[in-house]
Design a protein around this motif. Structure first.
Motif, PDB file in Angstrom:
ATOM      1  N   ASP A 137    -102.749 -39.101  26.387  1.00  0.00           N
ATOM      2  CA  ASP A 137    -102.832 -40.227  25.454  1.00  0.00           C
ATOM      3  C   ASP A 137    -103.772 -39.815  24.340  1.00  0.00           C
ATOM      4  O   ASP A 137    -104.995 -39.902  24.463  1.00  0.00           O
ATOM      5  N   ALA A 138    -103.211 -39.307  23.245  1.00  0.00           N
ATOM      6  CA  ALA A 138    -104.050 -38.777  22.181  1.00  0.00           C
ATOM      7  C   ALA A 138    -103.295 -38.797  20.857  1.00  0.00           C
ATOM      8  O   ALA A 138    -102.061 -38.771  20.825  1.00  0.00           O
ATOM      9  N   GLU A 139    -104.079 -38.836  19.772  1.00  0.00           N
ATOM     10  CA  GLU A 139    -103.508 -38.733  18.428  1.00  0.00           C
ATOM     11  C   GLU A 139    -103.348 -37.280  18.007  1.00  0.00           C
ATOM     12  O   GLU A 139    -102.579 -36.968  17.092  1.00  0.00           O
ATOM     13  N   ALA A 140    -104.128 -36.395  18.629  1.00  0.00           N
ATOM     14  CA  ALA A 140    -104.080 -34.969  18.316  1.00  0.00           C
ATOM     15  C   ALA A 140    -104.364 -34.180  19.585  1.00  0.00           C
ATOM     16  O   ALA A 140    -105.090 -34.653  20.467  1.00  0.00           O
ATOM     17  N   VAL A 141    -103.783 -32.989  19.679  1.00  0.00           N
ATOM     18  CA  VAL A 141    -103.974 -32.139  20.858  1.00  0.00           C
ATOM     19  C   VAL A 141    -104.250 -30.717  20.391  1.00  0.00           C
ATOM     20  O   VAL A 141    -103.527 -30.170  19.544  1.00  0.00           O
ATOM     21  N   ALA A 142    -105.301 -30.117  20.941  1.00  0.00           N
ATOM     22  CA  ALA A 142    -105.626 -28.714  20.681  1.00  0.00           C
ATOM     23  C   ALA A 142    -105.273 -27.897  21.914  1.00  0.00           C
ATOM     24  O   ALA A 142    -105.636 -28.268  23.036  1.00  0.00           O
ATOM     25  N   VAL A 143    -104.570 -26.789  21.715  1.00  0.00           N
ATOM     26  CA  VAL A 143    -104.138 -25.923  22.819  1.00  0.00           C
ATOM     27  C   VAL A 143    -104.781 -24.559  22.640  1.00  0.00           C
ATOM     28  O   VAL A 143    -104.636 -23.931  21.587  1.00  0.00           O
ATOM     29  N   CYS A 144    -105.506 -24.106  23.664  1.00  0.00           N
ATOM     30  CA  CYS A 144    -106.163 -22.800  23.594  1.00  0.00           C
ATOM     31  C   CYS A 144    -106.060 -22.131  24.957  1.00  0.00           C
ATOM     32  O   CYS A 144    -106.783 -22.494  25.897  1.00  0.00           O
TER      33      CYS A 144
END
Length: 579
Positions: A137-144
């Motif tokens: 549940d997010a407006e933005a997602v960072a993938v690393c």
């Protein structure tokens, strides 16, 4: 060709219009909605139909990060590395204050998730399991993910799945932003990019709509590396625009230094809220591959600007121990310094300069200064002491980019600009034994002029982390990050046929020794695609000479010439030297 440059600062928004060889400038207060200030500045400078190129420097991304007003962001890492943003590095937040905390990560631990996958240095160890990715549940997602700088296939699969599940969210994968080794710095950069994305995207699209209605072309946006890019490119990765405004000032300072025949210079930009300094060597601004903003590392190419919270609007105050302090809090554009008559009651650097008779009674634009209000604000505080304190803060910043990096400031000119820079430049030059201070006629709007003249620039990086002898063919132009095998950190040197020898020389210059018999490791190669910007010739004025003490009234700025200094205007630049 009519060219428009608009730079939004914390206190004022500056505009420069270059048309038919004539340079026009204007300065307006910065409004809470930056697009309104941009349009007001465009109107003030007389920008109408016929503008062919519009370049813009913005603080929207920087302010959102400083104020923590970004998007609700989630973080996805390789299973077992969910705590990456919270573990950081082992360095303390402050060397001598053991209880100081690092800033809270942009993504709280409850929104950090792991996914089953693993890529090692030699290839895939565990196939990616998209079913192990939880609901987010997010407006933005960072993938690393681990080793995505070597093999991005797992990150691409995860990002694709997240975009399918969350079509309205912004998803950023680390290989798209910073495809380099060192997981924490890569993760931090990716998280910042995701966190700021919706904020900058909304602003840039609102700006594009408003400027189109005003008959202006779609703006190009200044990037931290000192070049401009399209709105679409800036919105795609806002982390590249974190130093948008300061970078434009450095570009303008390099133009001034080159025109004055001083390829080695230090850019000194003092505005209403902060001061930005940067070293310029051989006509080129120093660049860094990593910067820390608000306590978060950003591993992206940028001009090597050092910023301190010292400006004309910086507030003077007395701490609990009775010591006088200045900044980092600023009066900003609203209410502004007490002498502006906007309702400000707290003492600022500008109020102190007025009481020391270093400012005219009326500033450009018709703003009459209220000396009585400045006296009431300062009360028993000595205005000369305020100037000494703020000068000490800026002096430390100038030493950071010169002395602390092995450069002798006596071999450089000081390019002073911004609304307040020329007021303090001579005193700082005295402390550093700098012989020449360069002050452009358009000192108050030099950042906007730098925007108008900026190149289009797109930086790329490719990670290697292999012995230099095994790297194969490398590009002819660009830079390489090199280190001796076994070292933890690298040096950046220009690419060329004698790359190893260049590294040995750079290592000796930085650390005092070199080891030509030791194997060298190539960490990364950095290249840039550059399209030159328009050539701008500033308006020239008749030669003039003045001696200190003297107050020089410039476009959007004021210069204080102390006793013992002489100023000579030749063309569009004042050259200040000791008598």
């Amino acid at each position: 060709m009519a060219v428009l440059g608009i730079d939004v600062g914390g206190t004022f928004t500056d505009a420069v219009l270059v048309a038919d060889g004539r340079v026009s400038a204007a300065k307006v207060p910065t409004s809470p909605r930056q697009e309104e200030a941009v349009l007001a500045a465009a109107r003030a400078v007389g920008a109408k139909d016929g503008v062919e190129r519009f370049t813009h420097g913005t603080t929207v991304a920087t302010n959102a990060l400083l104020e923590r007003k970004g998007a609700r962001t989630a973080f996805v890492a390789t299973a077992g590395f969910e705590h990456l943003l919270h573990l950081r590095r082992q360095a303390r937040a402050h060397l001598y204050r053991l209880c100081d905390d690092h800033p809270e990560p942009l993504v709280p631990l409850e929104r950090c998730f792991g996914i089953n996958e693993r890529i090692g240095p030699e290839g895939i160890l565990t196939p990616v399991d998209l079913e192990s990715l939880p609901e987010l549940d997010a407006e933005a997602v960072a993938v690393c993910l681990l080793f995505s700088f070597r093999d991005s296939s797992h990150e691409e699969a995860v990002a694709g799945e997240l975009r399918r599940r969350l079509p309205a969210a912004r998803v950023v994968a680390s290989h798209e932003v910073a495809p380099e080794f060192r997981e924490y710095e890569r993760a931090s950069t990716t998280a910042i990019d995701a966190y700021l994305g919706p904020v900058l995207d909304r602003y840039l699209h609102a700006l594009a709509e408003r400027t189109a209605e005003a008959g202006l072309p779609q703006p190009l946006v200044m990037r931290s590396s000192g070049g401009v890019a399209s709105i679409a490119e800036a919105a795609a990765h806002p982390a590249f625009a974190l130093l948008s405004g300061p970078a434009a000032g450095v570009v303008g300072a390099a133009l001034v230094a080159g025109a004055a025949g001083s390829p080695n210079a230090i850019s000194f930009d003092m505005g209403g809220t902060s001061t930005d300094v940067c070293l310029i060597a051989g006509g080129e601004a120093e660049r860094s591959i990593e910067h820390e903003i608000a306590g978060y590392p950003v591993r992206l190419a940028s001009v090597d600007v050092h910023t301190v919270g010292a400006g004309g609007g910086s507030i003077a105050w007395v701490d609990e121990g009775g010591a006088l302090r200045v900044g980092p809090e600023s009066a900003g554009a609203i209410p502004g310094p007490a002498c502006y008559g906007g309702g400000g009651t707290r003492p600022t650097v500008t109020d102190a300069n007025l009481l020391l008779d270093r400012l005219p009674a009326e500033l450009p634009g018709g703003l009459r200064l209220d000396r009585g209000a400045a006296e009431r604000a300062l009360g028993e505080i000595d205005p000369a002491a305020v100037i000494e304190v703020v000068n000490a803060e800026m002096l430390r910043a100038l030493r950071v980019v010169s002395v602390e990096r092995g450069h002798d400031p006596r071999e450089f000119a000081l390019v002073a600009f911004g609304g307040a820079g020329p007021l303090h430049a001579c005193a700082l030059a005295d402390e550093l034994e700098i012989q020449t201070v360069l002050v452009p006629e358009a000192a108050g709007m030099l950042s906007a002029l730098g925007l108008a003249a900026s190149d289009e620039r797109r930086d790329q990086v490719r990670s290697y982390v292999v012995p230099l002898a095994e790297a194969g063919e490398l590009p002819d132009e660009g830079e390489a990050d090199l280190r001796y095998v076994g070292q933890s950190f690298e040096l950046t040197v220009p690419l060329g046929p004698e790359l190893a020898e260049s590294f040995h020389r750079a290592h000796e210059a930085r650390y005092g020794y070199a080891d030509p018999g030791r194997a060298i490791e190539l960490v990364a190669v950095r290249t840039a695609e550059v399209r030159p910007g328009p050539r701008i010739e500033p308006s020239r004025s008749a030669r003039k000479e003045v001696s200190g003490p003297h107050v020089l009234e410039l476009a959007g700025s004021t210069c204080w010439l102390p006793p013992g200094w002489v100023g000579v205007r030749d063309g569009s630049i004042w050259r200040l030297t000791r008598a």
